[in-house]
Enzyme design. Sequence first.
Site, short mmCIF file in Angstrom:
data_model
loop_
_atom_site.label_atom_id
_atom_site.label_comp_id
_atom_site.label_asym_id
_atom_site.label_seq_id
_atom_site.Cartn_x
_atom_site.Cartn_y
_atom_site.Cartn_z
N SER A 79 -12.44 4.70 7.35
CA SER A 79 -12.93 3.33 7.29
C SER A 79 -12.58 2.70 5.95
CB SER A 79 -14.45 3.31 7.47
OG SER A 79 -14.96 2.01 7.25
N ARG A 115 3.29 0.27 -7.12
CA ARG A 115 3.26 1.74 -7.13
C ARG A 115 2.16 2.29 -6.23
NH1 ARG A 115 8.16 2.88 -8.14
NH2 ARG A 115 8.82 2.49 -10.25
N GLU A 126 3.55 2.06 -2.86
CA GLU A 126 4.59 3.08 -2.73
C GLU A 126 3.96 4.46 -2.49
OE1 GLU A 126 8.60 4.17 -5.14
OE2 GLU A 126 6.75 4.13 -6.33
#
Length: 173
Positions: A115, A89, A92
């Site tokens: 960074s 997740r 995602e």
Amino acid sequence: MESKLRTVDALQAVKRNSGKTYGQIAEETGLTNVYVAQLLRRQAQLKPDTAPLLREALPELSEDHLHEMMQPPLRSFDPRLIQEPTIYRLNEAVMHFGESIKEIINEEFGDGIMSAIDFYCSVDKIKGVDGKDRVVLTFDGKYLPHTEHRTEHMVSRTRKIKSQFHESKKGSS
């Protein structure tokens, strides 16, 4: 890699035996909760000034553990981790929101990136307006602008040019 796995198992056992959460250890050491987890997973290097604080928070840590944790780690990940639902997740969410985040970084800062080296991360729990628990992930990374590749800024190139210039001056004497 096997050595790292054994070390991580030992460090995780120390944490479990302490009965403390990452948040509690973070409060005692002045580190973020995610950085504590990174240290105990050998994904970050323990700094000498922080070692006594971590040892105080986790007295079961041996001198060998501390010495190992102060070595530069082999930062890595197991590609099978993507199958774990929380990690899936997170990936995602970054894939879904990534393009918009990139555009806003560029709009606010210019052509550059965040960074992942000069980077802080924490996980917090809050109550939403509906009273349900919510996860707050904070990514706090230094902005790094992309640079124009100019020859005069390239130290290796300018040294080479100066060296060739001095060689040609010696040859013409």
